[in-house]
Write an enzyme that holds these catalytic residues in place. Structure first.
Site, PDB file in Angstrom:
ATOM      1  N   PRO A 138       0.993  -1.315  -0.131  1.00 44.04           N
ATOM      2  CA  PRO A 138      -0.310   0.311   0.463  1.00 44.04           C
ATOM      3  C   PRO A 138       0.583   1.426  -0.241  1.00 44.04           C
ATOM      4  O   PRO A 138       2.085   1.204   0.277  1.00 44.04           O
ATOM      5  CB  PRO A 138      -1.152   0.010   1.149  1.00 44.04           C
ATOM      6  CG  PRO A 138      -0.788  -1.427   1.624  1.00 44.04           C
ATOM      7  CD  PRO A 138       0.758  -1.214   1.213  1.00 44.04           C
ATOM      8  N   CYS A 139       0.502   2.278  -0.471  1.00 49.23           N
ATOM      9  CA  CYS A 139       0.963   4.104  -0.667  1.00 49.23           C
ATOM     10  C   CYS A 139      -0.034   4.136   0.531  1.00 49.23           C
ATOM     11  O   CYS A 139       0.848   5.202   1.135  1.00 49.23           O
ATOM     12  CB  CYS A 139       0.897   3.821  -1.609  1.00 49.23           C
ATOM     13  SG  CYS A 139       1.805   3.359  -3.718  1.00 49.23           S
TER      14      CYS A 139
END
EC number: 2.1.1.-
Length: 217
Positions: A138-139
């Site tokens: 995930p960013c």
């Protein structure tokens, strides 16, 4: 464009479109070109904070490739946790079914209903036993909700943020998520703040961003 290394800027934007254009302007004119761990060239500005005062008007920037239909689908997946396209992960999945154990959005709603001044209405997407072993991670790392001055406000932390391609969709989805949480809690939705540790644009978007920035300046 400057070569001098700089960290940290704050933008106070009227809406999502204003936030996007002003963020691109800072990245393009004050960011540095680096090659990331995957071999992609990016222009990066570190620790960019954007406060969006009204994220419910002018949500779709004129120059983005995203259209309303795609943005609505993105927002739906973020709120529901669905993964109809069988991605390795979705933000909604991590928020609604973290490590196949916790619905963090329900937790946030219940926490704010129980204690409107709570500082614990926080949801995370990072799962260390999973994300330290895979390539697709995930960013967006953290979403924090707080009720202040009669409204629920959202602060979101991105470890890595594709400003050219993803920011409009991220913020459209987050604004819909904040409206959903506010509706469930019974208060008005408020401001959204994004903190992007690595705010960047990929080289395949440089022509687009350069033209946008020329239009701004």
């Amino acid at each position: 464009m400057e070569d001098k290394f700089e960290i940290g800027r704050i933008i106070r934007a009227k809406n999502i479109s204003d936030a996007w254009y002003r963020g691109l302007n800072i990245i393009w004119n004050h960011g540095q070109v680096i090659t990331d761990e995957r071999g992609s060239q990016i222009r990066e500005f570190m620790d960019l904070m954007v406060v969006i005062e009204n994220p419910y008007t002018d949500r779709i920037p004129e120059d983005t490739a995203w259209n309303e239909e795609r943005l609505e689908e993105y927002a739906k997946q973020l709120i529901s946790g669905e993964n109809a396209q069988d991605f390795e992960y979705t933000y909604g999945q991590r928020l609604r079914n973290w490590n196949e154990e916790v619905d963090q959005i329900e937790y946030v709603i219940e926490k704010l209903q129980e204690s409107p001044t709570s500082r614990r209405a926080t949801a995370v997407t990072w799962i260390p036993p999973v994300d330290t072993k895979v390539n697709e991670v995930p960013c967006m790392i953290l979403d924090d909700f707080k009720i202040r001055d009669g409204k629920v406000h959202l602060t979101t932390l991105f470890r890595s943020h594709d400003f050219g391609g993803a920011y409009p969709a991220n913020l459209y989805g987050l604004s819909k998520l904040l409206e959903y949480v506010a509706g469930r809690v019974g208060v008005e939705p408020g401001m959204i703040t994004t903190v992007s540790i690595s705010a960047h644009v990929y080289d395949h978007d440089w022509d687009m961003v350069e033209n946008i920035v020329k239009g701004i300046n």
